[in-house]
Design a protein around this motif. Structure first.
Motif, PDB file in Angstrom:
ATOM      1  N   LEU A  40       0.835  -1.200   0.000  1.00 24.99           N
ATOM      2  CA  LEU A  40       0.000   0.000   0.000  1.00 24.99           C
ATOM      3  C   LEU A  40       0.876   1.259   0.000  1.00 24.99           C
ATOM      4  CD1 LEU A  40      -2.764  -1.020   2.586  1.00 24.99           C
ATOM      5  CD2 LEU A  40      -2.900  -1.064   0.094  1.00 24.99           C
ATOM      6  N   GLN A  41       1.897   1.244   0.877  1.00 24.10           N
ATOM      7  CA  GLN A  41       2.706   2.463   0.977  1.00 24.10           C
ATOM      8  C   GLN A  41       3.946   2.173   1.811  1.00 24.10           C
ATOM      9  OE1 GLN A  41       0.530   5.839   2.401  1.00 24.10           O
ATOM     10  NE2 GLN A  41       2.342   7.077   2.768  1.00 24.10           N
ATOM     11  N   LEU A  43       6.760   3.751   4.310  1.00 22.55           N
ATOM     12  CA  LEU A  43       6.805   4.914   5.203  1.00 22.55           C
ATOM     13  C   LEU A  43       8.264   5.200   5.533  1.00 22.55           C
ATOM     14  CD1 LEU A  43       3.848   4.017   7.630  1.00 22.55           C
ATOM     15  CD2 LEU A  43       3.785   5.472   5.620  1.00 22.55           C
ATOM     16  N   LEU A  78      -1.621   6.361   8.100  1.00 23.85           N
ATOM     17  CA  LEU A  78      -0.221   6.278   7.694  1.00 23.85           C
ATOM     18  C   LEU A  78       0.449   7.655   7.707  1.00 23.85           C
ATOM     19  CD1 LEU A  78      -0.599   3.743   4.708  1.00 23.85           C
ATOM     20  CD2 LEU A  78      -0.387   3.294   7.160  1.00 23.85           C
TER      21      LEU A  78
END
Length: 1232
Positions: A40-41, A43, A78
């Motif tokens: 998804l992402q 960080l 997030l």
């Protein structure tokens, strides 16, 4: 997921809802979608390697710690929202599950942060902190140190417990985790670790495992026997029971501790360096990964179960996806692996005993009937289970344990180890027999003895899909085997040759053989249940949608199969009965069906109603009875009994009625059987009886009629009070039968308290007597009158009953009407007498003299009871009952004397005397009755006078004056006979005389009276008065007052107060005539009529009152033989004109005889009517004549009792009492 090799997976965290996975890889965080594994992402926030990551329980934020000494707080979106630092690199972070407080640990200290705090509170650590974990309730934080120490601190960071491990710094604590379950039984863990050498530990219980209340048991080293678990007192410190810490260190050991720091059990050796530890499935299992390059599954007790997944490098982290059976494994080489853990069911069933695996290392044996359970702790992974009769076989990784029951008791649940086969076996299926175990290895079957020696082997043509022991003698049991190619075989363990039972086209999934070994049920891979006849190989029937099948062990023709969420029960070739049921059918015993659903088996009680009714529909009563015996409701039993009874299968019906305890139908069956023994064969008649018992009355009546027993139908209808039905059944039949029906209907109406309807029915049936009885009992006078008037006078019985009830119901007029209608005059007279309608009775007596006695006798008794004695006497006289009249009066006189009612006694004696005088008219009784008359007259006079004396002595106040009492006392003393009459006291008479004499001046007489008293017995109450009077009279002169001396009006002689001759003159012997009230001597002289003069003539002569001529009267004395008579005679030359009664009559008598005065016609003619008083006695007595010598002093005589009174006294007494004081003749009554 394959990441670059330089990115070591240091830590993993799941979002609490399981949708995201956060990885700590290299110097960044990677967020993945768990549904499909997409990134998804990434960080970026840290400048160095990220060592740890943790998600808050509420899912709102997560935290990461890095070698750059910083901690970053991220939101669920997030986004980084906060960053703080420590003095050293961050080793681990953990969120409090309750308060969401964040613990971050570095090499030299640890900090606690919460959103409401402005700053992070930090505490120093004595050694590098490698791992940390919060307790379930968030109260304590456990820290694992590189020095081998575990430090347990509270929410404020204060150390509460310090656990020093024996390895010290050589065994750094690399991973710790609290068990998430709050129902963990650490005491069972203690049992396991204290008995490392035990091969199987057995615990018997009803399987209510409440860990905090079970006491650990001490077992033998072999683990062959078990003790019952006993309840123990619950510990007050629940925290110790609910929080267990699993510790993995690089001393290659797995350990468990309580919150208090006490170790549970012994250390479990791992043989590799653990890098991560995590609980799986709510604390039941443990995931462990490390230097062995694999993730392994352990029980919560620390027993290794197996490998989850092998990796190419060290496993640094492993986590469980929340609320699922998925686990994720992160490795040193950057590999992320997802695994789904599926636990297969390992179990075995034999009849009512079911054994299954629990917690991977335990075996639970459940008795399906009693619901009792026993747990066998094996402490190793249980791979296979087999159970048969009293044998239980458990396959472990390196051995097979064979258990047996302690006893042959069917409910015994105590197992002990019989044999061990210490050898590793690989098999698909395991079967145990009495002396052998059978191993199934794909196409091959091996038979081994309990010592592990292979005795024989069978090679099959295809894969073995199903195997089952079907019983047999020990050591020679038979096996039923189903193959994938559709072949079904029977193998005996002592025989090398397999017997092919049949061959079908489809693969076998499930098999079962009927109890008699005649039928075989097969479930194939197409979910079809096929039933074959074993001997003929014929396919009997087949049913779709089946996944398992079982024959009923108690009934040959019944089987059940499950599939598609339904339970199907089939009896014989009847249609299938279906009901909802989840799971698989694994057994069918009687009315119980054993169903396996997920991991548990249960006994379902299934009423066998449907198959029973299928047999009943085909009139197969014996088969239906066999089904019913397996278990049906009471209603079903009753239905079976009724159907069998209607089908005339009395044997089956009898058994069924015994089940429902219906004595009524059992009596019916018994009576029918008795009749059959006597030779009756008419089934219609039997069936009619059955129908009548069942309430099918019309059908019963038809059968009775068909069998020629119409009378039984009528009897049935009348017994049931179904009279209208009975009339319809009769139709226009015999009127006598109809009348009988109406009578029975009336009887029934009477019994059910419907009397009015009953009366109407009785009248219509001609049963008048019963109708009258009901009316009489209920007091319905109007109905009785109607019935009486409608009845013919010839019907005497109902008329008489009518009259009787009318009389009872106080309707004498209607009763008299009924008696008249009957012509029953005697009953009519009796009715008048009973109702005291005397006028009607007398009128009837006048017309019918023969009833005179029946009227007057009860009338007289009634009068006597009502104190109307005069009328009673008259009634007795009219009835001719003289004796009763006298008896009644005699009894009354006796009672009056006994009760001191002397005036009543006088009255009754006078009545008696008059009664005797009436009877004396009978010549036969004349003399006796006249004697009684004079006797009763004297008694009446005595009691009449004595009444005043008694009142004077008893009452404080006297109504009589002293002179009257004085005269009465003298009269009584002179009149008393030698034998004093009952009730008269001489003491009272003399005492009264003495008292009154003294008061009137007759002292001599008083002294005489006191002297007489001295010779008598004196009552105590008079004693003092008499003694005082006796003394005081001595002071008085010894003479009597001249005024008190009585005068004889015939001879003018003064008589003494105390006359020895009695109440007569001492000179002429003329009897004194006394007043009946004052008892004075009246101025009357009695005279007699000359012979030849009748009473009527005397009356007529006196009434003439002719003037007296001048004549000379001379006295002439004549003496005859019996008497001396002084006559007044007239001579022709007589010149005197004086009245003869005024002539000097006193003379010197030569004798003591009384000479009466005799008068002639001339004297009578000269007398005045007002001077003469006549006592007109009825015959046979003669009249008495009295001449008043003082005509101006009026004297009155009572015309009834002929007692003389001074006129003024009589009038006063009559006014006072309303009647004569002597005879109680009322003043308005006519004379005699």
């Amino acid at each position: 997921l394959n990441l670059p090799i330089s990115w070591n997976i240091n830590d993993i965290a799941f979002k609490p809802d399981g949708t995201q996975l956060i990885l700590a890889a290299g110097d960044r965080l990677l967020v993945y979608d768990t549904s499909d594994g997409t990134l998804l992402q990434p960080l970026k926030g840290h400048k160095d390697t990220v060592y740890c990551v943790a998600y808050a329980k509420d899912g709102k934020r997560f935290a990461s710690g890095s070698a750059d000494k910083s901690v970053i707080i991220w939101t669920s979106k997030l986004e980084g929202i906060l960053k703080y630092t420590h003095n050293d690199s961050i080793q681990c972070v953990s969120y409090n599950p309750v308060t969401h407080q964040l613990a971050s640990c570095s090499s030299s200290d640890f900090g606690l942060w919460s959103p409401e705090q402005k700053s992070v509170s930090k505490d120093k650590s004595s050694s590098k902190i490698i791992c940390c974990s919060w307790t379930n309730d968030g109260q304590y934080l456990a820290l694992g140190l590189f020095s081998g120490i575990i430090s347990i601190r509270n929410k404020n960071g204060e150390e509460k417990v310090k656990i020093e491990r024996p390895g010290g710094s050589l065994s750094p604590i690399w991973s710790i985790c609290w068990n998430p379950s709050r129902q963990c039984n650490f005491e069972q863990l203690l049992t396991v670790y204290n008995n490392n050498d035990a091969e199987g530990v057995i615990v018997n219980t009803n399987f209510q495992e409440i860990p905090s209340t079970l006491k650990s048991a001490v077992y033998s080293s072999q683990g062959s026997e078990a003790e019952e678990e006993e309840p123990k007192e619950q510990d007050d410190n629940l925290e110790e029971h609910n929080d267990i810490l699993a510790v993995a260190d690089w001393g290659q050991k797995l350990s468990f501790y309580q919150l208090s720091g006490k170790q549970i059990g012994k250390d479990r050796v791992l043989n590799f360096d653990p890098c991560c530890i995590s609980y799986f499935s709510k604390g039941e299992y443990i995931l462990l990964g490390g230097s062995d390059k694999q993730a392994s599954l352990f029980t919560k007790d620390g027993v290794r179960l197996g490998t989850v997944g092998e990796q190419n490098s060290w496993v640094w982290t492993c986590r469980v996806k929340p609320d699922s059976n998925y686990v994720v494994v992160g490795c040193q080489d950057g590999t992320i692996s997802f695994y789904q853990l599926i636990f297969s069911t390992v179990h075995g069933l034999y009849k009512d005993r079911y054994a299954y695996r629990d917690s991977m290392t335990d075996v639970i044996v459940q008795h399906l009937i009693t619901e009792q359970k026993v747990r066998i702790k094996c402490k190793e992974l249980v791979k296979k289970i087999a159970i048969y009769r009293n044998r239980l076989a458990i396959q472990l990784p390196e051995k097979i344990l064979i258990y047996e029951l302690y006893s042959e008791d069917s409910s015994d649940m105590h197992y002990r180890v019989k044999e061990r086969i210490v050898k590793k076996f690989e098999c698909n299926l395991l079967v145990v027999c009495a002396s052998h175990i059978i191993l199934c290895q794909e196409k091959r079957l091996q038979c081994l003895s309990f010592s592990g020696v292979k005795e024989r082997e069978w090679q099959m043509e295809s894969l073995i899909r199903y195997i089952k022991v079907i019983g047999g003698p020990p050591g020679r049991e038979g096996l039923l085997v189903g193959l994938k190619n559709g072949q079904i075989l029977k193998i005996f363990v002592d025989n090398l040759f397999a017997i092919v039972l049949l061959k079908q086209a489809t693969a076998v999934r499930c098999l079962d053989m009927s109890a008699s070994r005649k039928k075989l049920a097969v479930v194939d891979e197409n979910d079809t249940c096929l039933v074959y006849d074993i001997h003929t190989k014929e396919l009997l029937f087949q049913e779709p949608n089946a996944n398992s099948v079982a024959w009923n062990t108690q009934c040959e023709d019944m089987l059940c199969f499950s599939g598609g969420g339904y339970l199907n029960i089939k009896a014989s070739t009847f249609p299938v009965h279906r009901q909802k049921l989840q799971g698989f059918v694994v057994g069918y015993n009687g009315s119980k069906i054993f169903c396996l659903h997920v991991f548990s088996i249960s006994a379902v009680e299934v009423p066998q109603s449907a198959p029973m009714y299928q047999y009943l529909d085909r009139k197969m009563f014996k088969e239906a009875y066999q089904i019913a015996c397996l278990g049906v409701t009471d209603t079903d039993w009753r239905e079976l009994a009724m159907e069998a009874l209607e089908g005339l299968d009395f044997e089956t019906a009898k058994k069924a009625f015994i089940r429902v305890q219906d004595l009524r139908y059992l009596e019916l069956i018994s009576s029918i059987e008795e009749r059959k023994k006597r030779g009756e064969t008419n089934n219609d008649l039997f069936l009619a009886d059955v129908f009548s018992y069942q309430g099918k009355f019309h059908e019963a009546a038809k059968l009775y009629k068909r069998s020629g027993h119409e009378n039984l139908a009528l009897e049935m209808y009348t017994d049931l009070r179904m009279f209208e039905c009975a009339k319809d059944f009769l139709g226009s039949g015999d009127p006598k039968e109809t009348k009988m029906l109406i009578t029975k209907q009336a009887d029934w109406a009477r019994n059910i308290k419907e009397p009015k309807a009953a009366v109407e029915m009785y009248i219509s049936a001609g049963e008048h007597v019963k109708a009258i009885e009901i009316c009489g009992d209920h007091g319905w006078v109007d109905t009785l009158i109607d019935i009486a008037r409608k009845l013919d006078k010839a019907e005497r019985e109902p008329l008489l009953l009518c009259a009787t009830y009318l009389k009872k119901l106080d309707s004498p007029g209607y009763a008299a009407e009924t008696y008249l209608k009957m012509g029953d005059l005697k009953s009519l007279v009796q009715l008048h007498v009973e109702t005291q309608c005397w006028d009607e009775a007398f009128a009837l007596g006048e017309k019918h003299p023969e009833f005179k006695d029946d009227i007057y006798v009860p009338y007289a008794q009634w009068l006597a009871e009502n104190d109307r004695f005069e009328e009673a006497q008259q009634a007795f006289h009219k009835a001719g009952r003289q004796r009763e009249a006298v008896q009644v009066l005699e009894q009354l006189t006796d009672n009056a004397v006994a009760e001191s009612r002397f005036n009543d006694a006088a009255y009754y004696y006078w009545m008696l005397s008059m009664q005797c005088l009436d009877i004396a008219q009978d010549p036969a009784q004349k003399d006796v009755m006249l004697g009684k008359f004079h006797h009763f007259q004297r008694l009446a006079e005595l009691y009449h006078g004595y009444h005043a004396i008694h009142r004077h002595t008893e009452d404080p106040f006297s109504v009589h004056g002293p002179e009257t009492l004085f005269n009465i006392s003298r009269f009584l003393l002179h009149s008393l006979p030698k034998d004093t009459p009952s009730g008269i006291s001489k003491v009272k008479i003399l005492f009264t005389l003495a008292k009154q004499s003294k008061a009137l001046g007759a002292y001599r007489l008083a002294r005489h009276a006191y002297d007489k008293l001295r010779g008598l017995y004196i009552p105590a109450r008079f004693q003092k008065s008499i003694e005082l009077g006796t003394l005081t009279i001595r002071a008085k002169p010894f003479h009597d007052s001249e005024e008190l001396v009585p005068l004889c009006y015939r001879c003018s002689t003064n008589n003494p107060l105390l006359n020895n001759l009695g109440n007569v003159c001492i000179n002429c012997r003329q009897p004194f005539i006394f007043s009946a009230s004052s008892y004075d001597v009246l101025h009357l002289v009695e005279f007699c009529l000359e012979e030849g003069i009748t009473d009527e003539e005397a009356i007529s002569l006196i009434d003439l009152e002719a003037p007296r001529p001048k004549r000379e009267d001379r006295q002439q004395e004549t003496v005859n033989n019996s008497s001396q008579i002084l006559q007044l005679v007239e001579t022709k030359d007589s010149m005197g004109d004086e009245d003869p009664f005024t002539a000097k009559l006193s003379f010197e008598q030569g004798g003591s005889e009384f000479v009466p005065v005799v008068v002639s016609r001339l004297v009578l003619r000269s007398m005045s009517r007002r001077d003469v008083i006549i006592k007109r006695w009825p015959p046979p007595l003669r009249w008495q004549y009295f001449r008043s010598l003082l005509p101006d002093a009026s004297i009155t005589m009572c015309p009834s009792c002929f007692q003389m009174f001074h006129s003024e006294d009589y009038e006063l007494l009559v006014l006072q009492h309303g009647c004569c004081p002597y005879c109680r003749r009322r003043k308005d009554d006519p004379g005699p």
